[in-house]
Motif scaffolding. Sequence first.
Motif, PDB file in Angstrom:
ATOM      1  N   SER A 114      -5.334   8.144   4.248  1.00 24.71           N
ATOM      2  CA  SER A 114      -6.127   7.246   3.411  1.00 24.71           C
ATOM      3  C   SER A 114      -5.416   6.834   2.129  1.00 24.71           C
ATOM      4  O   SER A 114      -5.643   5.726   1.620  1.00 24.71           O
ATOM      5  CB  SER A 114      -7.461   7.915   3.047  1.00 24.71           C
ATOM      6  OG  SER A 114      -8.208   8.218   4.198  1.00 24.71           O
ATOM      7  N   ASP A 118       0.399   4.467   3.868  1.00 31.37           N
ATOM      8  CA  ASP A 118       0.704   3.034   3.862  1.00 31.37           C
ATOM      9  C   ASP A 118       1.968   2.714   3.085  1.00 31.37           C
ATOM     10  O   ASP A 118       2.772   1.869   3.486  1.00 31.37           O
ATOM     11  CB  ASP A 118      -0.481   2.233   3.317  1.00 31.37           C
ATOM     12  CG  ASP A 118      -0.899   2.672   1.923  1.00 31.37           C
ATOM     13  OD1 ASP A 118      -0.695   3.854   1.597  1.00 31.37           O
ATOM     14  OD2 ASP A 118      -1.439   1.836   1.182  1.00 31.37           O
ATOM     15  N   ARG A 119       2.178   3.423   1.960  1.00 30.15           N
ATOM     16  CA  ARG A 119       3.377   3.134   1.162  1.00 30.15           C
ATOM     17  C   ARG A 119       4.643   3.597   1.872  1.00 30.15           C
ATOM     18  O   ARG A 119       5.689   2.967   1.748  1.00 30.15           O
ATOM     19  CB  ARG A 119       3.266   3.773  -0.220  1.00 30.15           C
ATOM     20  CG  ARG A 119       3.423   5.279  -0.264  1.00 30.15           C
ATOM     21  CD  ARG A 119       3.232   5.845  -1.660  1.00 30.15           C
ATOM     22  NE  ARG A 119       1.837   5.754  -2.071  1.00 30.15           N
ATOM     23  CZ  ARG A 119       1.366   6.312  -3.182  1.00 30.15           C
ATOM     24  NH1 ARG A 119       2.185   6.942  -3.998  1.00 30.15           N
ATOM     25  NH2 ARG A 119       0.089   6.231  -3.481  1.00 30.15           N
ATOM     26  N   GLN A 122       5.273   1.001   4.655  1.00 36.41           N
ATOM     27  CA  GLN A 122       5.724  -0.254   4.056  1.00 36.41           C
ATOM     28  C   GLN A 122       7.209  -0.184   3.692  1.00 36.41           C
ATOM     29  O   GLN A 122       7.970  -1.117   3.969  1.00 36.41           O
ATOM     30  CB  GLN A 122       4.892  -0.577   2.819  1.00 36.41           C
ATOM     31  CG  GLN A 122       5.268  -1.901   2.163  1.00 36.41           C
ATOM     32  CD  GLN A 122       4.404  -2.208   0.947  1.00 36.41           C
ATOM     33  OE1 GLN A 122       3.652  -1.359   0.470  1.00 36.41           O
ATOM     34  NE2 GLN A 122       4.499  -3.425   0.441  1.00 36.41           N
TER      35      GLN A 122
END
Length: 306
Positions: A114, A118-119, A122
């Motif tokens: 959560s 994502d980082r 990416q």
Amino acid sequence: MTKTKKRKETAFEMTIRHLRIFIAVHDSRSMTAAANQLFMTQPSVSQAIKEMETYYSVVLFERLSHKLFITEAGKRLYQYAIHITKLFNEMEESLKESVAHKKLAIGANYTVGSALIDRYIQRFNELYPDAEIRVYINKASVLTEMLRSNELDLALMEENNQPDLKKEVFCDDRIVIVADPQHPLSAKVPITAADLANERLLLREKGAGVRNLFDSRMHHIGLSVQPYWEGTSTTALINAAKNRLGIAVLPFQLVRDQIASGFLKELRIEDMDLSRKLAIFYHKNKFLTDAIKEFIAICRAFSGPS
């Protein structure tokens, strides 16, 4: 006769074919089903299993009432077989491709999934725009089994000890106790663990890392935990706390924005240490490809603040 037996033994060579047949039989628990899956005859499948059992002097499957049951030797072989066959497949794919194609299957617990994953993805995609990444979000107990069955290359979750897994800590984390700012405990100083035992506790389900740590710390102090609300949804627990239904126990990474905005207040517990570490896990038999090594390096470089 001894020389003849020796020639038979040395003539056998374990091959990828044997391992694939064994995996198919293990997963289907049926020689016939494995044969159909592999487009082989049932006697050929049985012969391959028999060759392995004879050569290594072990029984891989118990045959009882026309059913197959895996033995301890079979369980050990399966752990190696799934890793060896996947590594072989990766080698073939790498040699067939003119350009290195990065593939990763990554697991993450709810905290990492959560707030952090994502980082990392990416950044990895910036370096390798053609990469194929699959992400699975679940609790640590499920991710651990997925690592063992080679469904995941690595998993990011709370630190724990698993003898068949290797780990590398990449981020400090902590569990926090949060409540509505108008909750009576918000004005109490100091707050102790005993104070919590008398409150309505909003907790994750048993087996979740945050719940395991909280239960362990309370038990160490000599207090029992009786949740008022128990569930898998972090969002539901946050909303329940904001609506003054009780006190929530959650990872800091998942409520940091709620605390910063003033919707929730962190209650500092004087006699309880709820710090923990997040770690990268992979199977001890896992071959670390360049893609895996690079993703691990990204996790270390871009770990979130605690």
